[in-house]
Write a protein that holds these residues in place. Structure first.
Motif, mmCIF file in Angstrom:
data_model
loop_
_atom_site.group_PDB
_atom_site.id
_atom_site.type_symbol
_atom_site.label_atom_id
_atom_site.label_comp_id
_atom_site.label_asym_id
_atom_site.label_seq_id
_atom_site.Cartn_x
_atom_site.Cartn_y
_atom_site.Cartn_z
ATOM 1 N N UNK A 16 12.452 5.163 -32.126
ATOM 2 C CA UNK A 16 12.052 6.244 -31.232
ATOM 3 C C UNK A 16 12.428 5.912 -29.799
ATOM 4 N N UNK A 17 13.030 6.869 -29.139
ATOM 5 C CA UNK A 17 13.457 6.701 -27.746
ATOM 6 C C UNK A 17 12.823 7.817 -26.931
ATOM 7 N N UNK A 18 11.616 7.560 -26.439
ATOM 8 C CA UNK A 18 10.870 8.589 -25.725
ATOM 9 C C UNK A 18 11.484 8.830 -24.353
ATOM 10 N N UNK A 19 11.389 10.062 -23.898
ATOM 11 C CA UNK A 19 11.915 10.425 -22.584
ATOM 12 C C UNK A 19 10.899 10.071 -21.514
ATOM 13 N N UNK A 20 11.295 9.245 -20.568
ATOM 14 C CA UNK A 20 10.420 8.863 -19.480
ATOM 15 C C UNK A 20 11.181 9.019 -18.170
ATOM 16 N N UNK A 21 10.648 9.868 -17.283
ATOM 17 C CA UNK A 21 11.282 10.060 -15.995
ATOM 18 C C UNK A 21 10.870 8.932 -15.053
ATOM 19 N N UNK A 22 11.821 8.413 -14.319
ATOM 20 C CA UNK A 22 11.570 7.278 -13.429
ATOM 21 C C UNK A 22 10.613 7.665 -12.315
ATOM 22 N N UNK A 23 9.737 6.749 -11.909
ATOM 23 C CA UNK A 23 8.786 7.058 -10.822
ATOM 24 C C UNK A 23 9.480 7.011 -9.463
ATOM 25 N N UNK A 24 8.802 7.565 -8.459
ATOM 26 C CA UNK A 24 9.272 7.402 -7.087
ATOM 27 C C UNK A 24 9.015 5.964 -6.660
ATOM 28 N N UNK A 25 10.000 5.317 -6.075
ATOM 29 C CA UNK A 25 9.821 3.941 -5.615
ATOM 30 C C UNK A 25 9.414 3.925 -4.147
ATOM 31 N N UNK A 26 8.349 3.196 -3.864
ATOM 32 C CA UNK A 26 7.874 3.041 -2.484
ATOM 33 C C UNK A 26 7.809 1.543 -2.186
ATOM 34 N N UNK A 27 8.437 1.132 -1.100
ATOM 35 C CA UNK A 27 8.453 -0.285 -0.719
ATOM 36 C C UNK A 27 7.535 -0.489 0.491
ATOM 37 N N UNK A 28 6.631 -1.474 0.366
ATOM 38 C CA UNK A 28 5.779 -1.869 1.483
ATOM 39 C C UNK A 28 6.236 -3.244 1.939
ATOM 40 N N UNK A 29 6.642 -3.350 3.209
ATOM 41 C CA UNK A 29 7.099 -4.623 3.780
ATOM 42 C C UNK A 29 6.115 -5.034 4.871
ATOM 43 N N UNK A 30 5.320 -6.054 4.573
ATOM 44 C CA UNK A 30 4.276 -6.475 5.520
ATOM 45 C C UNK A 30 3.871 -7.901 5.155
ATOM 46 N N UNK A 31 3.609 -8.735 6.175
ATOM 47 C CA UNK A 31 3.249 -10.138 5.894
ATOM 48 C C UNK A 31 1.762 -10.317 5.645
ATOM 49 N N UNK A 32 0.967 -9.236 5.688
ATOM 50 C CA UNK A 32 -0.462 -9.325 5.396
ATOM 51 C C UNK A 32 -0.726 -8.852 3.970
ATOM 52 N N UNK A 44 7.081 -9.430 1.605
ATOM 53 C CA UNK A 44 6.198 -10.022 2.600
ATOM 54 C C UNK A 44 6.946 -10.567 3.814
ATOM 55 N N UNK A 45 8.239 -10.264 3.887
ATOM 56 C CA UNK A 45 9.043 -10.709 5.025
ATOM 57 C C UNK A 45 10.309 -9.870 5.099
ATOM 58 N N UNK A 46 11.013 -10.016 6.225
ATOM 59 C CA UNK A 46 12.294 -9.318 6.360
ATOM 60 C C UNK A 46 13.263 -9.768 5.268
ATOM 61 N N UNK A 57 9.315 -12.843 12.614
ATOM 62 C CA UNK A 57 9.691 -12.823 14.032
ATOM 63 C C UNK A 57 9.134 -11.544 14.649
ATOM 64 N N UNK A 58 9.193 -11.441 15.973
ATOM 65 C CA UNK A 58 8.600 -10.300 16.652
ATOM 66 C C UNK A 58 9.292 -8.980 16.314
ATOM 67 N N UNK A 59 10.586 -9.066 15.947
ATOM 68 C CA UNK A 59 11.332 -7.840 15.685
ATOM 69 C C UNK A 59 11.914 -7.832 14.266
ATOM 70 N N UNK A 60 11.266 -8.537 13.365
ATOM 71 C CA UNK A 60 11.776 -8.641 11.985
ATOM 72 C C UNK A 60 11.892 -7.262 11.338
ATOM 73 N N UNK A 61 10.889 -6.400 11.534
ATOM 74 C CA UNK A 61 10.918 -5.072 10.936
ATOM 75 C C UNK A 61 12.060 -4.227 11.458
ATOM 76 N N UNK A 62 12.289 -4.314 12.777
ATOM 77 C CA UNK A 62 13.383 -3.554 13.381
ATOM 78 C C UNK A 62 14.736 -4.051 12.864
ATOM 79 N N UNK A 63 14.862 -5.350 12.693
ATOM 80 C CA UNK A 63 16.105 -5.926 12.168
ATOM 81 C C UNK A 63 16.341 -5.488 10.718
#
Length: 511
Positions: free
Chosen positions: A14-30, A57-59, A83-89
């Motif tokens: 059996x090969x059930x049909x499954x639609x892929x979820x929306x991917x959300x990425x959280x980038x944060x060191x906390x 958890x990092x750039x 670094x102070x501007x890791x997210x911007x980089x």
């Protein structure tokens, strides 16, 4: 009678049909930010499609996640990490190095002084700027809704652009039956795109086989999810749900609508049954149903038209062979010679680098190389021994006569046949007839058939000679390379001599 398109001796898993979820990425060191975000958004859906939150958890980790997941819909990126501007980089890396302009990028910071909003918005290609304190549960959910819907719309536009490109590219070859499957695939992709949301679809056309009462498949088109590495749809790649619903539509001879899906059914006057299955993220409305039915009808009718065209081409090819054999029969020879010359000519054409299309035309034009012999009197045509004097001059006229007859048709195959008829008795050194052409002034088609004709004729028994041995034929061709034959073509035949001899063995003269 079985109507199953997909029956196999062993049941596939059996090969059930499954639609892929929306991917959300959280980038944060906390770590707490990741935990709270996942808890807050647990069970969240957009367009009845779930989300999947992945963490970095990092750039450096974020860069890897973006590389590995080009279909991330939303990324919430902290400014200050290693670094102070890791997210911007990281944002600069995504937009300018990965050239990913579809993902919605939201900058989230707890230290707004490190990255002033007005400066960041103007300098970096981000879609929103939020402080960690203002992202309440409701505002976070609102952010997810707006960002993912924006990503969805951008993806739809991009897929539509690519789909239109595919259709236009395929349309140029629509009259070639060998490319109809590619055309149908592109059109199917475009139909799905025009609906405005991602769907999966499969199309098949079947026909009745009177010999065993089973239905056979003509061709199949599908969206990319069901195609293999060769861009083809196979039975094994289809989910059992689609196989079952196809069978239901075939047996009931009706279209079937079901939750988030539809099977369009159409039967043509010639007996073709056409089924189009589409599995959608949303309910299919009346406009989409009309579009799907129209697709099913038009592609099936186009395919039938191309089949009829292919039948006509087959008839033309058979007539060419029959005419060539008729000329040979006047010479009291068997018709196998023209068949062998056509096969050898095509193989030589391919071996020297001509395209498959050019080689195929030469194959089907070559049987007419001696058609001018219909104007040669029998007493000359079947005279034993070497022809001399006026008899030889009359015999030589067959090349020009054949070219004049064939050139009257505007069809490509007959135009090429005219070149072959006129030039296949020319010689590389310029001592041939009827025009005394030399070298590359002789058309490539004529040079190919000239060698194929002599190679096969030497190995065949004729009224004026016995068949030569293979060694004698090889030595003659080597001796005549650069004199009678084009050196490039002759070298290819000598290099593959056993292969060409085997063509003669597999297509013997009929006693």
């Amino acid at each position: 009678m079985s109507n199953s398109l997909f029956s196999t001796e062993e049941e596939s898993p059996t090969n059930e049909i499954q639609l892929a979820p929306w991917l959300v990425l959280v980038v944060d060191d906390e770590a707490d930010v990741h935990t709270i975000t996942k808890m807050t958004m647990s069970g969240f859906t957009v367009d009845n499609k779930p989300i999947e939150i992945i963490s970095a958890y990092s750039k450096a980790e974020g860069m890897i996640k973006f590389k590995d997941n080009p279909d991330i819909a939303l990324a919430i990126v902290d400014v200050v990490m290693e670094s102070e501007h890791a997210g911007l980089e990281l944002i600069d890396f995504v937009r300018n190095e990965l050239e990913n302009h579809k993902v919605r990028l939201v900058l989230r910071t707890g230290q707004s002084g490190q990255a002033p909003e007005s400066e960041v918005i103007s300098k970096y290609d981000i879609n929103d700027y939020k402080s960690k304190t203002e992202l309440t549960t409701q505002k976070l959910r609102t952010l997810f809704y707006s960002s993912i819907r924006s990503y969805r719309d951008i993806e739809t536009i991009e897929r539509s652009r690519q789909g239109i490109h595919n259709v236009l590219e395929s349309t140029s070859n629509v009259l070639k039956s060998s490319t109809l499957s590619n055309f149908a695939n592109a059109v199917l992709e475009q139909i799905v795109v025009l609906q405005g949301y991602k769907s999966q679809a499969v199309y098949a056309s079947t026909f009745p086989n009177p010999e065993n009462n089973e239905r056979q498949q003509y061709f199949m088109a599908s969206t990319s999810e069901y195609r293999n590495e060769n861009n083809l749809t196979t039975y094994d790649s289809l989910p059992d749900e689609i196989k079952t619903k196809f069978d239901d539509a075939l047996n009931s001879e009706k279209s079937i609508k079901f939750e988030n899906g539809y099977i369009a059914y159409l039967k043509t006057p010639s007996g073709h049954q056409n089924v189009l299955a589409i599995i959608s993220e949303q309910d299919i409305d009346d406009y989409d149903l009309e579009l799907l039915e129209l697709y099913c009808a038009n592609v099936s009718l186009t395919y039938e038209m191309l089949l009829k065209n292919e039948d006509m081409i087959d008839v033309q090819r058979q007539l060419v062979y029959l005419l060539g054999e008729a000329v040979e029969s006047r010479s009291k020879e068997t018709g196998a010679h023209v068949k062998r010359v056509s096969i050898i000519s095509e193989a030589l054409a391919l071996s020297i680098g001509l395209s498959p299309e050019q080689a195929e035309i030469i194959r089907y034009a070559s049987p007419l190389h001696d058609v001018g012999k219909i104007a040669i009197p029998d007493h000359i045509l079947n005279k034993p021994g070497k022809l001399e004097g006026n008899d030889w001059e009359v015999m030589k006229s067959h090349a020009q006569i054949g070219a004049q007859i064939l050139a009257k048709s505007p069809q490509t195959i007959f135009q090429v046949a005219a070149k072959i008829a006129c030039g296949h008795h020319e010689r590389w050194d310029g001592t041939g007839y009827p025009q005394g052409l030399s070298g590359t002034d002789i058309t490539i088609e004529a040079r190919i058939v000239a060698l194929a004709d002599v190679f096969d004729a030497l190995g065949s028994k004729r009224c004026y000679k016995e068949a030569w041995s293979n060694d004698a034929i090889k030595n003659f061709i080597i001796e005549q390379t650069g004199q009678m034959f084009d050196p490039m073509i002759a070298d290819v035949l000598i290099e593959q001599f056993d292969f060409f001899v085997n063509i003669r063995v597999e297509n013997p003269d009929q006693e």
